[in-house]
Design a protein around this motif. Sequence first.
Motif, PDB file in Angstrom:
ATOM      1  N   PRO A   1     104.643  45.370  47.840  1.00  0.00           N
ATOM      2  CA  PRO A   1     103.445  44.547  48.008  1.00  0.00           C
ATOM      3  C   PRO A   1     103.207  44.267  49.485  1.00  0.00           C
ATOM      4  N   LEU A   2     101.950  44.229  49.853  1.00  0.00           N
ATOM      5  CA  LEU A   2     101.588  44.014  51.253  1.00  0.00           C
ATOM      6  C   LEU A   2     101.623  42.533  51.587  1.00  0.00           C
ATOM      7  N   LYS A   3     102.205  42.212  52.728  1.00  0.00           N
ATOM      8  CA  LYS A   3     102.180  40.824  53.182  1.00  0.00           C
ATOM      9  C   LYS A   3     100.934  40.592  54.014  1.00  0.00           C
ATOM     10  N   TYR A   4     100.083  39.695  53.574  1.00  0.00           N
ATOM     11  CA  TYR A   4      98.891  39.389  54.342  1.00  0.00           C
ATOM     12  C   TYR A   4      99.239  38.371  55.413  1.00  0.00           C
ATOM     13  N   GLN A   5      98.929  38.716  56.642  1.00  0.00           N
ATOM     14  CA  GLN A   5      99.157  37.719  57.690  1.00  0.00           C
ATOM     15  C   GLN A   5      98.043  36.684  57.597  1.00  0.00           C
ATOM     16  N   ARG A   6      98.351  35.428  57.909  1.00  0.00           N
ATOM     17  CA  ARG A   6      97.357  34.374  57.832  1.00  0.00           C
ATOM     18  C   ARG A   6      96.264  34.650  58.853  1.00  0.00           C
TER      19      ARG A   6
ATOM     20  N   ALA B   1      82.412  34.569  54.042  1.00  0.00           N
ATOM     21  CA  ALA B   1      82.152  35.003  52.664  1.00  0.00           C
ATOM     22  C   ALA B   1      81.689  36.456  52.652  1.00  0.00           C
ATOM     23  N   ALA B   2      80.842  36.803  53.602  1.00  0.00           N
ATOM     24  CA  ALA B   2      80.351  38.185  53.681  1.00  0.00           C
ATOM     25  C   ALA B   2      81.512  39.143  53.921  1.00  0.00           C
ATOM     26  N   ARG B   3      82.425  38.724  54.779  1.00  0.00           N
ATOM     27  CA  ARG B   3      83.567  39.578  55.037  1.00  0.00           C
ATOM     28  C   ARG B   3      84.396  39.771  53.780  1.00  0.00           C
ATOM     29  N   ALA B   4      84.619  38.677  53.070  1.00  0.00           N
ATOM     30  CA  ALA B   4      85.399  38.753  51.832  1.00  0.00           C
ATOM     31  C   ALA B   4      84.736  39.709  50.847  1.00  0.00           C
ATOM     32  N   ARG B   5      83.396  39.601  50.733  1.00  0.00           N
ATOM     33  CA  ARG B   5      82.677  40.502  49.818  1.00  0.00           C
ATOM     34  C   ARG B   5      82.825  41.953  50.239  1.00  0.00           C
ATOM     35  N   ALA B   6      82.778  42.196  51.535  1.00  0.00           N
ATOM     36  CA  ALA B   6      82.920  43.574  52.031  1.00  0.00           C
ATOM     37  C   ALA B   6      84.300  44.125  51.686  1.00  0.00           C
ATOM     38  N   GLU B   7      85.314  43.288  51.812  1.00  0.00           N
ATOM     39  CA  GLU B   7      86.676  43.735  51.499  1.00  0.00           C
ATOM     40  C   GLU B   7      86.823  44.047  50.013  1.00  0.00           C
ATOM     41  N   ILE B   8      86.213  43.209  49.182  1.00  0.00           N
ATOM     42  CA  ILE B   8      86.278  43.421  47.732  1.00  0.00           C
ATOM     43  C   ILE B   8      85.557  44.718  47.354  1.00  0.00           C
ATOM     44  N   ASP B   9      84.362  44.898  47.902  1.00  0.00           N
ATOM     45  CA  ASP B   9      83.597  46.136  47.666  1.00  0.00           C
ATOM     46  C   ASP B   9      84.418  47.370  48.027  1.00  0.00           C
TER      47      ASP B   9
ATOM     48  N   LEU C   1      97.058  51.314  42.923  1.00  0.00           N
ATOM     49  CA  LEU C   1      96.257  50.359  42.155  1.00  0.00           C
ATOM     50  C   LEU C   1      96.700  48.929  42.397  1.00  0.00           C
ATOM     51  N   GLU C   2      98.003  48.755  42.467  1.00  0.00           N
ATOM     52  CA  GLU C   2      98.529  47.416  42.705  1.00  0.00           C
ATOM     53  C   GLU C   2      98.070  46.890  44.061  1.00  0.00           C
ATOM     54  N   PHE C   3      98.144  47.754  45.041  1.00  0.00           N
ATOM     55  CA  PHE C   3      97.711  47.387  46.392  1.00  0.00           C
ATOM     56  C   PHE C   3      96.233  46.997  46.402  1.00  0.00           C
ATOM     57  N   LEU C   4      95.400  47.848  45.804  1.00  0.00           N
ATOM     58  CA  LEU C   4      93.956  47.588  45.824  1.00  0.00           C
ATOM     59  C   LEU C   4      93.597  46.366  44.986  1.00  0.00           C
ATOM     60  N   ASN C   5      94.263  46.203  43.850  1.00  0.00           N
ATOM     61  CA  ASN C   5      93.991  45.029  43.026  1.00  0.00           C
ATOM     62  C   ASN C   5      94.413  43.744  43.711  1.00  0.00           C
ATOM     63  N   SER C   6      95.531  43.788  44.409  1.00  0.00           N
ATOM     64  CA  SER C   6      95.934  42.539  45.048  1.00  0.00           C
ATOM     65  C   SER C   6      95.099  42.280  46.303  1.00  0.00           C
ATOM     66  N   HIS C   7      94.552  43.359  46.868  1.00  0.00           N
ATOM     67  CA  HIS C   7      93.595  43.177  47.966  1.00  0.00           C
ATOM     68  C   HIS C   7      92.359  42.445  47.438  1.00  0.00           C
ATOM     69  N   ILE C   8      91.891  42.877  46.294  1.00  0.00           N
ATOM     70  CA  ILE C   8      90.739  42.219  45.663  1.00  0.00           C
ATOM     71  C   ILE C   8      91.065  40.758  45.342  1.00  0.00           C
ATOM     72  N   ALA C   9      92.233  40.541  44.754  1.00  0.00           N
ATOM     73  CA  ALA C   9      92.628  39.172  44.400  1.00  0.00           C
ATOM     74  C   ALA C   9      92.695  38.290  45.639  1.00  0.00           C
ATOM     75  N   HIS C  10      93.276  38.826  46.699  1.00  0.00           N
ATOM     76  CA  HIS C  10      93.401  38.076  47.952  1.00  0.00           C
ATOM     77  C   HIS C  10      92.033  37.651  48.468  1.00  0.00           C
TER      78      HIS C  10
ATOM     79  N   SER D   1      97.120  45.335  58.530  1.00  0.00           N
ATOM     80  CA  SER D   1      98.079  46.110  57.744  1.00  0.00           C
ATOM     81  C   SER D   1      97.443  46.740  56.503  1.00  0.00           C
ATOM     82  N   ALA D   2      96.415  46.115  55.953  1.00  0.00           N
ATOM     83  CA  ALA D   2      95.785  46.665  54.749  1.00  0.00           C
ATOM     84  C   ALA D   2      95.106  48.006  55.046  1.00  0.00           C
ATOM     85  N   HIS D   3      94.371  48.057  56.137  1.00  0.00           N
ATOM     86  CA  HIS D   3      93.694  49.316  56.462  1.00  0.00           C
ATOM     87  C   HIS D   3      94.663  50.354  57.005  1.00  0.00           C
TER      88      HIS D   3
END
Lengths: 200, 200
Positions: free
Chosen positions: A86-91, B171-179, B112-121, B95-97
């Motif tokens: 799992p990826l650790k998200y930095q704050r 919020a826009a940034r969060a939406r972009a990451e989810i997309d 899938l786990e990585f992308l799903n937890s990215h969405i959750a985050h 680190s995500a990108h």
Amino acid sequence: MSLRSAILALLRIGPMSGYELQKQFSQSVGHVWHAPDSQIYPELRKMEKEELVFAEEQVRGTAGMRRVYHVTDAGEHAFVGWMNAPLKYQRTRDSAHLRAAYLETASPDAVLEFLNSHIAHWMGELECWEDEIATIDAYESPMLNRRLAVTADEDREETVAYKRFAYEGLAARARAEIDWAERGIKLSKKLGPKATKSEK
Amino acid sequence: MSLRSAILALLRIGPMSGYELQKQFSQSVGHVWHAPDSQIYPELRKMEKEELVFAEEQVRGTAGMRRVYHVTDAGEHAFVGWMNAPLKYQRTRDSAHLRAAYLETASPDAVLEFLNSHIAHWMGELECWEDEIATIDAYESPMLNRRLAVTADEDREETVAYKRFAYEGLAARARAEIDWAERGIKLSKKLGPKATKSEK
DNA sequence: TTCACCATGTAAGTTGTTACATGATTCC
DNA sequence: GGAATCATGTAACAACTTACATGGTGAA
């Protein structure tokens, strides 16, 4: 630990010296994960001690030296481990949005300067990523081609697709930042007259 | 220096103890600029030495103590200075990108786990910002109301507007990451069969 | 009286920044 | 011979993380 992963990711493309790594970190990769040379050389030595990489010492000319680093099996294992963990998200520490929240404190000029340089900053990033994507699409990315040369036929599509995917995400983010700052400029212009009025 | 600016921004709203600041940094503000208590208390002491803030010592009960910090004129000046100076962009360390670019190395499950937890985050972040925006619009934000109470009538619109603007950007940034992550899931499903085929 | 919350820190370690420091090689 | 680039670091400092450490207050 991500610096380490970034270094391993690059060395997996092909053996490289600290200097070559450093150049990568000051180009495209450096826009995702920045690292100065003063961090790279010590990190390589630490990774060497932990046997994640080994150095092939090459003599250059009469007195020159070059340490070309290779990924070991342990290094490969560590990288794959990181990729699957799992990826650790930095704050978040986002000075631009922190400032934006208190923009009423800045002078109207400073507001515009801030937003314009935000746009300039992200335009630079956007250009960088769009270039990378174009280079990938034209099969002209040196690093990617180097990697593809040692990749099984059936895995190439995936390798290219994920690289492109990563860069698209970064480009999307850059576009979102530019959009936001442009809305900010409109907002500041709308508020502008009132701000001036209050100074009377 | 942004931690300092964030602290000053909060103390400008009204005098606060380290503990109260810390709570702010673990709530909404903490999603823009994170700071743990172990960083806040020493920073306050440093700022006190530099006379950007001063502490009003309050006795609680018989032996309890509380240091309520106030912004000094020098502190106010430092904050306004920061607001009007060009912003220093910290180099990206994403680190995500970084991981996304090498996703072919991860197992399909891990992808899938990585992308799903990215969405959750980012869903979490998005919810946070949308709540903040709703709270502002309903004039129910305690911190903002506290600030507005000491703000001149004609400056209130600006103060509210910029706060909202900042949160909209987040919020826009969060939406972009989810997309982006959702596109990644589609991509991984498209690539999926081939990846499995190559394992045969 | 016990539990949640108020309140303030220290210590050790890692990571990242900025500046300094040096010298060889290659190409023009 | 001079400039760009190759090549490798060290040192001092600032920022951040994680864990530890302690004790008071107020309400049920």
